[in-house]
Design an enzyme around this catalytic site. Structure first.
Site, PDB file in Angstrom:
ATOM      1  N   GLY A   5       8.952   0.986   0.153  1.00 14.36           N
ATOM      2  CA  GLY A   5       9.599   2.551  -1.185  1.00 14.36           C
ATOM      3  C   GLY A   5       9.763   1.183  -2.319  1.00 14.36           C
ATOM      4  O   GLY A   5       9.978   2.567  -3.004  1.00 14.36           O
ATOM      5  N   ASP A   6       8.861   0.613  -2.440  1.00 20.87           N
ATOM      6  CA  ASP A   6       9.429  -0.402  -4.222  1.00 20.87           C
ATOM      7  C   ASP A   6       7.343   0.132  -5.045  1.00 20.87           C
ATOM      8  O   ASP A   6       7.413   0.295  -6.246  1.00 20.87           O
ATOM      9  CB  ASP A   6       9.917  -1.836  -4.456  1.00 20.87           C
ATOM     10  CG  ASP A   6       8.764  -2.173  -3.797  1.00 20.87           C
ATOM     11  OD1 ASP A   6       7.949  -1.945  -2.606  1.00 20.87           O
ATOM     12  OD2 ASP A   6       8.480  -3.842  -3.645  1.00 20.87           O
ATOM     13  N   ASN A  65       4.365  -1.530   7.381  1.00 18.08           N
ATOM     14  CA  ASN A  65       3.091  -1.551   7.161  1.00 18.08           C
ATOM     15  C   ASN A  65       2.850  -3.072   7.464  1.00 18.08           C
ATOM     16  O   ASN A  65       1.571  -3.937   7.309  1.00 18.08           O
ATOM     17  CB  ASN A  65       2.981  -1.417   5.824  1.00 18.08           C
ATOM     18  CG  ASN A  65       0.842  -1.701   5.725  1.00 18.08           C
ATOM     19  OD1 ASN A  65       0.302  -0.916   6.652  1.00 18.08           O
ATOM     20  ND2 ASN A  65      -0.067  -2.221   4.975  1.00 18.08           N
ATOM     21  N   ARG A  66       3.394  -3.521   8.690  1.00 17.50           N
ATOM     22  CA  ARG A  66       2.850  -5.233   9.064  1.00 17.50           C
ATOM     23  C   ARG A  66       3.880  -4.722  10.404  1.00 17.50           C
ATOM     24  O   ARG A  66       3.731  -5.641  12.051  1.00 17.50           O
ATOM     25  CB  ARG A  66       4.059  -6.283   8.877  1.00 17.50           C
ATOM     26  CG  ARG A  66       3.700  -6.904   7.417  1.00 17.50           C
ATOM     27  CD  ARG A  66       2.197  -6.784   7.301  1.00 17.50           C
ATOM     28  NE  ARG A  66       2.139  -7.688   5.871  1.00 17.50           N
ATOM     29  CZ  ARG A  66       1.392  -7.008   5.200  1.00 17.50           C
ATOM     30  NH1 ARG A  66       1.849  -5.883   5.430  1.00 17.50           N
ATOM     31  NH2 ARG A  66       1.670  -8.316   4.011  1.00 17.50           N
ATOM     32  N   HIS A 106      -0.769   2.528  -2.138  1.00 15.64           N
ATOM     33  CA  HIS A 106       0.284   1.671  -2.110  1.00 15.64           C
ATOM     34  C   HIS A 106       0.872   1.148  -4.249  1.00 15.64           C
ATOM     35  O   HIS A 106      -0.849   2.271  -4.734  1.00 15.64           O
ATOM     36  CB  HIS A 106      -0.229   0.366  -1.474  1.00 15.64           C
ATOM     37  CG  HIS A 106       0.113   0.179  -0.046  1.00 15.64           C
ATOM     38  ND1 HIS A 106       0.618  -0.178   0.284  1.00 15.64           N
ATOM     39  CD2 HIS A 106      -1.029   1.018   0.635  1.00 15.64           C
ATOM     40  CE1 HIS A 106       0.888  -0.166   2.111  1.00 15.64           C
ATOM     41  NE2 HIS A 106      -0.171   0.452   1.846  1.00 15.64           N
ATOM     42  N   GLU A 190      -4.740   1.289  -3.770  1.00 17.32           N
ATOM     43  CA  GLU A 190      -3.758   0.801  -4.877  1.00 17.32           C
ATOM     44  C   GLU A 190      -3.938   1.397  -6.564  1.00 17.32           C
ATOM     45  O   GLU A 190      -4.391   1.700  -6.972  1.00 17.32           O
ATOM     46  CB  GLU A 190      -4.456  -0.725  -5.068  1.00 17.32           C
ATOM     47  CG  GLU A 190      -4.063  -1.667  -3.413  1.00 17.32           C
ATOM     48  CD  GLU A 190      -2.681  -1.651  -2.589  1.00 17.32           C
ATOM     49  OE1 GLU A 190      -2.208  -1.800  -3.690  1.00 17.32           O
ATOM     50  OE2 GLU A 190      -2.459  -2.471  -2.134  1.00 17.32           O
TER      51      GLU A 190
END
Length: 332
Positions: A5-6, A65-66, A106, A190
């Site tokens: 979310g960040d 994502n884990r 990301h 990214e």
């Protein structure tokens, strides 16, 4: 986008590409080909609670994502029970609508990351996927069409791309799950060194990535190997075969044909042997050549195995069991 979310730049980037396709499909050739020939799904926010709170985690404090099944942590499976609601939704979505390819956005770095992300022993090292050559080809397509990524040399990234496990290992990630379980060619992008860049920077980030996204979509759909597997019907004509396995000799991965017998297989340029199999049908091989910017469209027709061939094969297997070869090295 926004599985964390960040890491916020993915939301305007995904919405931006959707708006660009809608606004330009009548005047831009690439936009028209994608809109008219490709099903494009856009998920701007995967972690809405984390986005609202500007935190990596979801409302339960979990890193999504884990949270996916992992080949080195219990094995790959379509097993959503006990996982976070957001993870379950993605797993069910991918299972219901198998995607050919995907991009997940990301933030906090600037690089194109491709599978695999984990290693069996946890050590950081290059971990090649079965489709490693194709993944590197697709990662280069994305980076080479980005004004900054393809020039990057710092941080050990060569031309703006990296194998995930060679960067750092993760387990329970969506990228490896979607590839190994969902047969989806997924890259992690990214977008920016800043996780939550200022609003004033967001249009620039979108413009930097627009061409890369378009070329990635083209490379994995319009320019990919797009074929149909059929079989002759008793009423005449051919019918599509759903559930046939399509693989490439020398590449230990396969995709299954979908409704109507259709499949799409992104590949790096080169010459390949296509292998098509389905129970009850004769396996068929076909030589195909994939060139940069395009691949041939094919129709592959399988023949049914007749009753006589099935009986011969069954008898041969029975005889083999009755008369096993003796191993002179074994005492018993």
């Amino acid at each position: 986008a926004t599985i964390h979310g960040d890491e916020t730049a993915g939301l305007p980037t995904t919405l931006g590409i959707a708006e660009w396709l809608c606004a330009n499909h009548e005047v831009d050739v690439d936009a028209r080909e994608i809109v008219e020939g490709v099903h494009v799904w856009v998920l701007p926010v995967m972690n809405p609670d984390g986005y609202e709170a500007v935190t990596r985690y979801n409302a339960n404090g979990r890193d999504l994502n884990r949270d996916f099944p992992d080949q080195y942590r219990g094995g790959m499976c379509m097993c959503p029970a006990g996982r976070q609601a957001e993870t379950k939704m993605i797993m069910e979505w991918v299972d219901q609508y198998p995607f050919v390819s995907s991009l997940v956005f990301h933030g906090g770095a600037l690089v194109v990351n491709y599978p695999l992300d984990g290693t069996p022993d946890g050590r950081t090292r290059y971990m090649a996927a079965a489709d490693d050559a194709t993944f590197k080809h697709l990662a280069h397509i994305y980076a080479d069409n980005h004004p900054v990524l393809h020039t990057m040399k710092q941080r050990g990234f060569s031309n703006g791309i990296t194998n995930g496990a060679a960067w750092y290992t993760i387990y329970g990630g969506m990228q490896d799950y979607n590839y190994l379980q969902g047969q989806t060619m997924e890259l992690t992008i990214e977008l920016d060194d800043i996780k939550s860049p200022p609003v004033s920077k967001l249009p620039k980030i979108f413009e930097q990535n627009k061409e890369s996204i378009v070329e990635f979509i083209r490379a994995t759909t319009v320019d990919a190997l797009r074929d149909r597997v059929t079989a002759s019907s008793s009423g005449g004509g051919d019918v599509g075969l759903k559930g046939a396995s399509v693989s490439i000799k020398g590449i230990d991965s396969s995709v299954n044909t979908r409704d109507g017998g259709y499949f799409t297989r992104p590949l790096s340029p080169g010459k390949f042997t296509l292998v098509v199999e389905k129970k009850g049908y004769k396996t068929k091989e076909k030589e195909v050549r994939v060139r940069a910017g395009g691949a041939p469209d094919l129709i592959i027709t399988l023949e049914k195995v007749d009753a006589g061939e099935k009986k011969k094969k069954g008898d041969a297997q029975k005889n083999k069991k009755k008369n096993p070869k003796k191993d002179p090295k074994k005492g018993r």
